[in-house]
Design a protein around this motif. Structure first.
Motif, short mmCIF file in Angstrom:
data_model
loop_
_atom_site.label_atom_id
_atom_site.label_comp_id
_atom_site.label_asym_id
_atom_site.label_seq_id
_atom_site.Cartn_x
_atom_site.Cartn_y
_atom_site.Cartn_z
N ILE A 1 3.60 -0.97 10.30
CA ILE A 1 2.52 -1.28 11.24
C ILE A 1 1.40 -0.28 10.98
CG2 ILE A 1 1.84 -1.39 13.66
CD1 ILE A 1 4.70 -2.14 14.34
N VAL A 2 0.25 -0.80 10.58
CA VAL A 2 -0.86 0.06 10.19
C VAL A 2 -1.73 0.36 11.40
CG1 VAL A 2 -2.89 0.24 8.70
CG2 VAL A 2 -0.83 -0.91 7.87
N GLN A 3 -1.99 1.63 11.64
CA GLN A 3 -2.87 2.07 12.73
C GLN A 3 -4.28 2.26 12.18
OE1 GLN A 3 -2.11 2.95 16.05
NE2 GLN A 3 0.00 2.25 15.86
N ILE B 1 -2.44 4.24 4.40
CA ILE B 1 -1.46 3.24 3.98
C ILE B 1 -0.33 3.92 3.21
CG2 ILE B 1 -1.10 1.07 2.75
CD1 ILE B 1 -3.11 0.83 4.97
N ASN B 2 0.89 3.62 3.59
CA ASN B 2 2.06 4.17 2.91
C ASN B 2 2.34 3.35 1.66
OD1 ASN B 2 4.36 5.54 2.25
ND2 ASN B 2 5.61 4.73 3.93
N THR B 3 2.14 3.93 0.48
CA THR B 3 2.38 3.25 -0.79
C THR B 3 3.50 3.93 -1.55
OG1 THR B 3 0.87 4.59 -2.15
CG2 THR B 3 -0.10 2.79 -0.87
N THR B 4 3.89 3.36 -2.66
CA THR B 4 4.97 3.94 -3.48
C THR B 4 4.58 5.30 -4.03
OG1 THR B 4 4.10 2.71 -5.36
CG2 THR B 4 5.90 1.70 -4.11
N SER B 5 3.30 5.57 -4.13
CA SER B 5 2.86 6.87 -4.66
C SER B 5 2.33 7.79 -3.56
CB SER B 5 1.76 6.64 -5.72
OG SER B 5 0.71 5.87 -5.19
#
Length: 510
Positions: free
Chosen positions: A222-224, A279-283
């Protein structure tokens, strides 16, 4: 539709190959091509002499009588017809946008199916070219045609949708052609026009954003999203914004800010917002920030309102494009949006926009009929016009009288006399005063002829009630432009106050 071939029919085929039921908007604003096609249906007007079963057309209008007839005869046909033209272009762009959405889904499906990247790339470039062309056409309409308020709202909606689509396609292009990953954009789905706000009051309109990403990105997080001032130099407030953090809808990746409040004053200076998220990404986490909103001014008193609004109109008209002179059509469209947005005391009340004959009257008055306006001309005139807008917005009962057609726009003495010449003694018109910005004038029929007076009373209904020489108010139908008369007690009685001030004199000749 939705495949490349159908898109080419709109964007790249010859004009003759265009789908006859949905023409490309460029076709609709090309005068040479327009001459080869069936002209639009006659624009219908209704007068006291006509009925809904037997309307009269523009060319059949008689030479006297109603307010609508007196004014509409001054309007060139291309002005009357410009809303029709604008509506056709906007509708065409909207329909093309729907097809482009299907084509964009086709791109995603081909990507998932491991289709040849060259084929996917061609689809992306083709669709980007079409979006670019439609955005250009919409801008041409805004710059060359005076558009009514409903079509202006449609114009903004379609423009935002196409801009979002262009950004999404650009992300896909970077991913396919340049092998970039973790590409995000926070874009506006709905962005308010420049507006003057009061400290501590809600924005009063929906500000929506959408989070865009590439073909290969997936997230269940869930993006704030948080709003912030673009510059903090104008305030020392620890918490300048209230209700400024919201969560994106997980499925649509959209977020809305309806009750955003400014807990500060910008001291009559414009200020912008921007929005950001992580944003939570793989990197790792990636910071994403939106473009700036259009400017706001946040004030603490009614006395700051007119000056603030004048600045916003000038910024939107000239500074955003670094232009020293713009088309009268563009200026009218900016003014129209600002007028409706900033004169409404609440977002849920009826609205009355400016009409063609009113804008034409201003063009002749300010520019002598010239079709461009420069910064000095605009600044000098807007300083007076915002006083009228202020009166509509804040003076007691004035907004209600305005939207009900009990107040006319600008009208010369001669025009008022023409309108009143067929009415009985005691009939009168309330209009904006040209000589005293922000005030109202009355023209009325007396035994000696038509007289003109300036209203100085703070309460127009009570002022009218006291004047025995005033009996029947002229009322304009804001939809058709036709006028009629109504007894003043029926029209204004709901706003009368109990206090009798019959011995007070407020009028003087103008």
């Amino acid at each position: 539709m939705g495949n490349e071939a159908s898109m080419l029919e709109y964007g790249f085929g010859s004009q003759e190959a265009l789908n006859p039921s949905l023409r490309n908007s460029a076709y609709l604003i090309n005068p040479e091509l327009a001459e080869q096609n069936t002209p639009p249906s006659p624009i219908m007007y209704y007068s006291p002499e006509s009925s809904s079963e037997h309307p009269i057309t523009y060319n059949e209008l008689p030479t006297s009588l109603s307010h609508s007839q007196t004014f509409q005869q001054q309007v060139p046909y291309h002005m009357v017809d410009s809303t029709y033209q604008a509506a056709q272009v906007i509708e065409a762009s909207e329909n093309i946008f729907v097809d482009l959405q299907v084509a964009t889904d086709d791109i995603k499906n081909k990507w998932k199916a491991d289709t040849n990247l060259e084929e996917v790339g061609k689809l992306i470039e083709t669709n980007m070219s079409i979006v670019f062309k439609e955005l250009h056409n919409l801008e041409t309409v805004f710059d060359t045609l005076i558009i009514d308020i409903n079509q202006l709202k449609n114009y903004r909606h379609v423009k935002f949708q196409l801009e979002i689509l262009m950004t999404q396609l650009e992300i896909y292009r970077l991913e396919v052609f340049e092998n970039q990953t973790n590409i995000f954009r926070l874009v506006y789905k709905n962005k308010p026009s420049p507006v003057v706000l009061f400290k501590g009051k809600p924005l009063g309109m929906n500000l929506e954003l959408k989070l865009l990403h590439g073909l290969s990105f997936r997230t269940d997080d869930i993006v704030q999203v948080e709003a912030k001032l673009a510059s903090t130099s104008q305030t020392k407030a620890k918490k300048p914004l209230i209700n400024h953090i919201n969560s994106c809808d997980r499925l649509k990746q959209e977020v809305s800010f309806m009750n955003l409040k400014f807990n500060l004053s910008t001291r009559v200076k414009p200020i912008n917002l921007c929005f950001h998220t992580d944003i939570n990404t793989t990197s790792g986490y990636m910071h994403v920030e939106s473009d700036l909103t259009d400017p706001f001014v946040v004030i603490t008193s009614e006395g700051q309102w007119a000056e603030s609004l004048q600045k916003l109109i000038l910024i939107e008209s000239f500074e955003e494009t670094d232009a020293k002179e713009i088309s009268w059509s563009r200026f009218c469209n900016i003014l129209q949006l600002s007028f409706v947005l900033n004169t409404k005391p609440k977002s849920n009340v009826p609205e009355r926009s400016l009409k063609y004959h009113e804008l034409l009257y201003l063009q002749n008055k300010i520019l002598g009929g010239r079709d461009t306006i420069n910064t000095s001309e605009a600044r000098a005139w807007i300083s007076k016009f915002v006083e009228i807008m202020k009166n509509i917005r804040f003076s007691e009962h004035v907004y209600d009288m305005w939207v009900e057609g009990l107040i006319y726009f600008f009208a010369s003495r001669e025009t008022c006399e023409t309108l009143l010449m067929n009415y009985n003694i005691g009939s009168f018109i309330i209009r904006f005063s040209e000589s005293t910005p922000g005030k109202f004038a009355i023209a009325y029929v007396s035994e000696e002829g038509i007289k003109h007076h300036l209203i100085k009373s703070p309460n127009i209904p009570d002022y009218i009630k006291r004047k025995k020489a005033l009996s029947y108010i002229c009322k304009i139908d804001i939809s058709t432009g036709n006028s009629s008369v109504q007894h003043k007690d029926l029209a204004l009685g709901r706003w009368y106050k109990e206090v009798d001030r019959s011995n007070t004199v407020y009028e003087e000749d103008i």
